[in-house]
Enzyme design. Sequence first.
Site, PDB file in Angstrom:
ATOM      1  N   LYS A 118      79.568   7.426 -10.950  1.00  0.00           N
ATOM      2  CA  LYS A 118      78.434   8.352 -10.990  1.00  0.00           C
ATOM      3  C   LYS A 118      77.365   7.911  -9.994  1.00  0.00           C
ATOM      4  O   LYS A 118      76.752   6.856 -10.152  1.00  0.00           O
ATOM      5  CB  LYS A 118      77.800   8.395 -12.387  1.00  0.00           C
ATOM      6  N   GLY A 125      71.303  -1.065 -10.597  1.00  0.00           N
ATOM      7  CA  GLY A 125      70.115  -0.258 -10.875  1.00  0.00           C
ATOM      8  C   GLY A 125      69.026  -1.131 -11.445  1.00  0.00           C
ATOM      9  O   GLY A 125      68.998  -2.341 -11.218  1.00  0.00           O
ATOM     10  N   SER A 126      68.150  -0.501 -12.209  1.00  0.00           N
ATOM     11  CA  SER A 126      66.984  -1.230 -12.710  1.00  0.00           C
ATOM     12  C   SER A 126      67.361  -2.168 -13.856  1.00  0.00           C
ATOM     13  O   SER A 126      68.341  -1.939 -14.573  1.00  0.00           O
ATOM     14  CB  SER A 126      65.932  -0.238 -13.195  1.00  0.00           C
ATOM     15  N   GLU A 139      65.765  -2.480 -16.587  1.00  0.00           N
ATOM     16  CA  GLU A 139      65.577  -1.759 -17.860  1.00  0.00           C
ATOM     17  C   GLU A 139      66.853  -0.994 -18.263  1.00  0.00           C
ATOM     18  O   GLU A 139      67.351  -1.123 -19.382  1.00  0.00           O
ATOM     19  CB  GLU A 139      64.413  -0.782 -17.654  1.00  0.00           C
ATOM     20  N   GLU A 185      74.041  -5.596 -11.550  1.00  0.00           N
ATOM     21  CA  GLU A 185      73.256  -5.988 -10.373  1.00  0.00           C
ATOM     22  C   GLU A 185      71.924  -5.275 -10.508  1.00  0.00           C
ATOM     23  O   GLU A 185      71.850  -4.058 -10.384  1.00  0.00           O
ATOM     24  CB  GLU A 185      73.940  -5.537  -9.078  1.00  0.00           C
ATOM     25  N   CYS A 211      66.823  -3.816  -3.252  1.00  0.00           N
ATOM     26  CA  CYS A 211      66.754  -4.741  -4.398  1.00  0.00           C
ATOM     27  C   CYS A 211      66.391  -6.147  -3.966  1.00  0.00           C
ATOM     28  O   CYS A 211      65.676  -6.855  -4.656  1.00  0.00           O
ATOM     29  CB  CYS A 211      68.082  -4.728  -5.134  1.00  0.00           C
ATOM     30  N   GLU A 238      58.550  -5.345  -9.653  1.00  0.00           N
ATOM     31  CA  GLU A 238      59.254  -4.770  -8.513  1.00  0.00           C
ATOM     32  C   GLU A 238      58.589  -3.447  -8.124  1.00  0.00           C
ATOM     33  O   GLU A 238      58.547  -2.514  -8.926  1.00  0.00           O
ATOM     34  CB  GLU A 238      60.713  -4.526  -8.902  1.00  0.00           C
TER      35      GLU A 238
HETATM   36  P1  TAP Z   1      68.033   3.222 -12.403  1.00  0.00           P
HETATM   37  O1  TAP Z   1      67.010   4.166 -12.861  1.00  0.00           O
HETATM   38  O2  TAP Z   1      68.360   2.068 -13.247  1.00  0.00           O
HETATM   39  O3  TAP Z   1      69.334   4.104 -12.126  1.00  0.00           O
HETATM   40  C1  TAP Z   1      70.531   3.534 -11.655  1.00  0.00           C
HETATM   41  C2  TAP Z   1      71.685   4.421 -12.058  1.00  0.00           C
HETATM   42  O4  TAP Z   1      71.792   4.429 -13.483  1.00  0.00           O
HETATM   43  C3  TAP Z   1      71.521   5.884 -11.659  1.00  0.00           C
HETATM   44  O5  TAP Z   1      72.776   6.426 -11.311  1.00  0.00           O
HETATM   45  C4  TAP Z   1      71.003   6.504 -12.939  1.00  0.00           C
HETATM   46  O6  TAP Z   1      71.247   7.899 -13.012  1.00  0.00           O
HETATM   47  C5  TAP Z   1      71.813   5.757 -13.962  1.00  0.00           C
HETATM   48  N1  TAP Z   1      71.276   5.774 -15.317  1.00  0.00           N
HETATM   49  C6  TAP Z   1      69.998   5.970 -15.717  1.00  0.00           C
HETATM   50  N2  TAP Z   1      69.913   5.932 -17.070  1.00  0.00           N
HETATM   51  C7  TAP Z   1      71.170   5.709 -17.536  1.00  0.00           C
HETATM   52  C8  TAP Z   1      71.746   5.561 -18.830  1.00  0.00           C
HETATM   53  N3  TAP Z   1      71.010   5.654 -19.936  1.00  0.00           N
HETATM   54  N4  TAP Z   1      73.068   5.342 -18.950  1.00  0.00           N
HETATM   55  C9  TAP Z   1      73.842   5.239 -17.839  1.00  0.00           C
HETATM   56  N5  TAP Z   1      73.361   5.392 -16.583  1.00  0.00           N
HETATM   57  C10 TAP Z   1      72.040   5.605 -16.430  1.00  0.00           C
HETATM   58  O7  TAP Z   1      67.692   2.593 -10.977  1.00  0.00           O
HETATM   59  P2  TAP Z   1      67.263   3.365  -9.668  1.00  0.00           P
HETATM   60  O8  TAP Z   1      65.852   3.773  -9.885  1.00  0.00           O
HETATM   61  O9  TAP Z   1      68.261   4.395  -9.287  1.00  0.00           O
HETATM   62  O10 TAP Z   1      67.392   2.221  -8.567  1.00  0.00           O
HETATM   63  C11 TAP Z   1      66.430   1.309  -8.357  1.00  0.00           C
HETATM   64  C12 TAP Z   1      66.751  -0.007  -9.034  1.00  0.00           C
HETATM   65  O11 TAP Z   1      68.045  -0.486  -8.652  1.00  0.00           O
HETATM   66  C13 TAP Z   1      65.811  -1.111  -8.631  1.00  0.00           C
HETATM   67  O12 TAP Z   1      65.392  -1.830  -9.755  1.00  0.00           O
HETATM   68  C14 TAP Z   1      66.640  -1.998  -7.724  1.00  0.00           C
HETATM   69  O13 TAP Z   1      66.241  -3.319  -7.655  1.00  0.00           O
HETATM   70  C15 TAP Z   1      67.988  -1.856  -8.300  1.00  0.00           C
HETATM   71  N6  TAP Z   1      69.009  -2.178  -7.303  1.00  0.00           N
HETATM   72  C16 TAP Z   1      69.665  -3.364  -7.442  1.00  0.00           C
HETATM   73  C17 TAP Z   1      70.619  -3.726  -6.504  1.00  0.00           C
HETATM   74  C18 TAP Z   1      71.312  -5.028  -6.677  1.00  0.00           C
HETATM   75  S1  TAP Z   1      72.622  -5.305  -5.806  1.00  0.00           S
HETATM   76  N7  TAP Z   1      70.896  -5.922  -7.523  1.00  0.00           N
HETATM   77  C19 TAP Z   1      70.928  -2.885  -5.444  1.00  0.00           C
HETATM   78  C20 TAP Z   1      70.264  -1.683  -5.338  1.00  0.00           C
HETATM   79  C21 TAP Z   1      69.299  -1.342  -6.293  1.00  0.00           C
HETATM   80  P3  TAP Z   1      70.084   8.943 -12.533  1.00  0.00           P
HETATM   81  O14 TAP Z   1      69.915   8.738 -11.103  1.00  0.00           O
HETATM   82  O15 TAP Z   1      70.637  10.272 -12.825  1.00  0.00           O
HETATM   83  O16 TAP Z   1      68.876   8.590 -13.352  1.00  0.00           O
END
Ligand code: TAP
Length: 487
Positions: free
Chosen positions: A182, A235-236, A238, A257, A291, A390
């Site tokens: 997804k 992702g995040s 949280e 991650e 990230c 962050e």
């Molecule tokens: P999130 O809000 O955590 O979303 C990540 C993914 O999870 C999205 O596809 C999101 O879908 C999905 N998601 C949200 N709620 C969910 C649930 N209850 N059950 C299953 N999936 C769910 O993060 P973001 O805002 O997209 O990305 C930013 C974060 O990613 C930052 O904290 C960043 O540091 C982190 N990040 C980490 C890395 C590594 S390698 N550590 C790399 C890149 C990014 P939707 O988009 O539809 O909400």
Amino acid sequence: MTDTLTPVRAGKLILNGEAVDALSGRTFTTVNPATEEPICAVAEAGPEDVDRAVKAARAAFEGGPWPKMRPAERQRVLWKLGDLILEHADELARLETLDNGKPIFESRQIDVPMVANCFHYFSGWVTKLAGETLPVSPAFFTYTLREPLGVVGAIIPWNFPMIMVGWKAAPALAMGNCVVLKPAELTPLTAIRIGELALEAGVPPGVFNILPGKGSIAGEAIVKHPGVDKITFTGSTEVGRHIMKLCADGMKKVTLELGGKSPNIVFADADLDAAVRGATTGIFYGKGEVCAAGSRLLVESGIHDEFVGRLAERAGKLQPADPLDPKTRLGALVSEKQMNTVLGYVDTGVGEGAKLVAGGKRVPVNGKGYFVQATVLDQVENHMRVAQEEIFGPVLSVIRFDDADDAVKKGNDIVYGLAAGLWTRDVKKAHAVARRLQAGTVWINAYNFYDAGMPFGGYKSSGFGRDLGPDCLREYTQTKSIWLSTE
Ligand code: TAP
């Protein structure tokens, strides 16, 4: 020249070898953050689509050709997918830039080659990962097999929508698993296109399914589905924590991650020209929506004033511009919400006593878009929110330190542990400090380098498990021990 005219096709689910609509018929609109205009409609997967994708993946795993395919053939298919990604480099780069707002320079020169690199690199492992024969007893022939897990659910964020497909799907598929992926709701387009290219490369139906949709609905349905054996999530922190709890209920393996707030440490004996460049790209590459961004710049007191002056000057020259222009180095933030979060943190930092020495404002390009200037906050203390949380945008917090002990103490004084950088000409100090930093990756006299062959992942609240490199093969296989009695 980037194609600015061809309309983007509506996005579909890639499910069991076909591009299809959601069963509900629902769609959502994906928006270009640089123009605030819709790009196209995208099919929105619901729980019933997740169910049919997981069933297709299970069938492909249990009865289908993928795990049973000769390794050399599976290797050839994944290598071909890497080649097809390179052949479609311009198209994929354009889609990524339209969807995410990142400069086309980054999409075309960094992201596309990285995704192709992932499929090429992991295709090589298909024929190399072997079990062992282990000398236990003359009464037994004892050996191990490295087996795939089954169906892997991959959930990825919006900041590197295309690269994350490579990081997650390439090793999972290489090890013989089937995948249901997804993409983030904000940036689904390149994942869908790579799903189509996978079919063209010869990945059999059901093996690699792409389900754009909402995290709280499609994402959660993937995590909870009993037919999924493992979740790999980026992702995040949280959402990662929430997913881990759900995985505990289903006894599913999980790799997380998560976020970061990485220290980039500049010692007074560093090559300061290189360090200024490294500090700048460390935070402003990818608009700071990275990230591993070096978002906490720790500068040794003796060079602080000179260094911050040079940094502010360089940041001032880095103005946001049209992401489709190949000369642009700072694009649009991914959404209005993200832009407002980032601008809110600038106010918070100033309110906490930080000094704004560069940027800090929204600057629309051609009157539109979620663009934020390259921003530097000086006189930040490590306890402030702008030092601990962050921000995920082009905002750098500068913190002073006195010596190596102080740098390590401040560098580690944070819940995250994803990455760190350090700049010095003293080789002994470089290695000693690198060992003391609590981070999954440490760059010395460099920042933001990645390769499919080098493991990447977090310490502490930045998650666990590793993407990339040989380490990540364990994330997608399990070991079976076989005892054959010889007496
Ligand atoms: P999130 O809000 O955590 O979303 C990540 C993914 O999870 C999205 O596809 C999101 O879908 C999905 N998601 C949200 N709620 C969910 C649930 N209850 N059950 C299953 N999936 C769910 O993060 P973001 O805002 O997209 O990305 C930013 C974060 O990613 C930052 O904290 C960043 O540091 C982190 N990040 C980490 C890395 C590594 S390698 N550590 C790399 C890149 C990014 P939707 O988009 O539809 O909400």
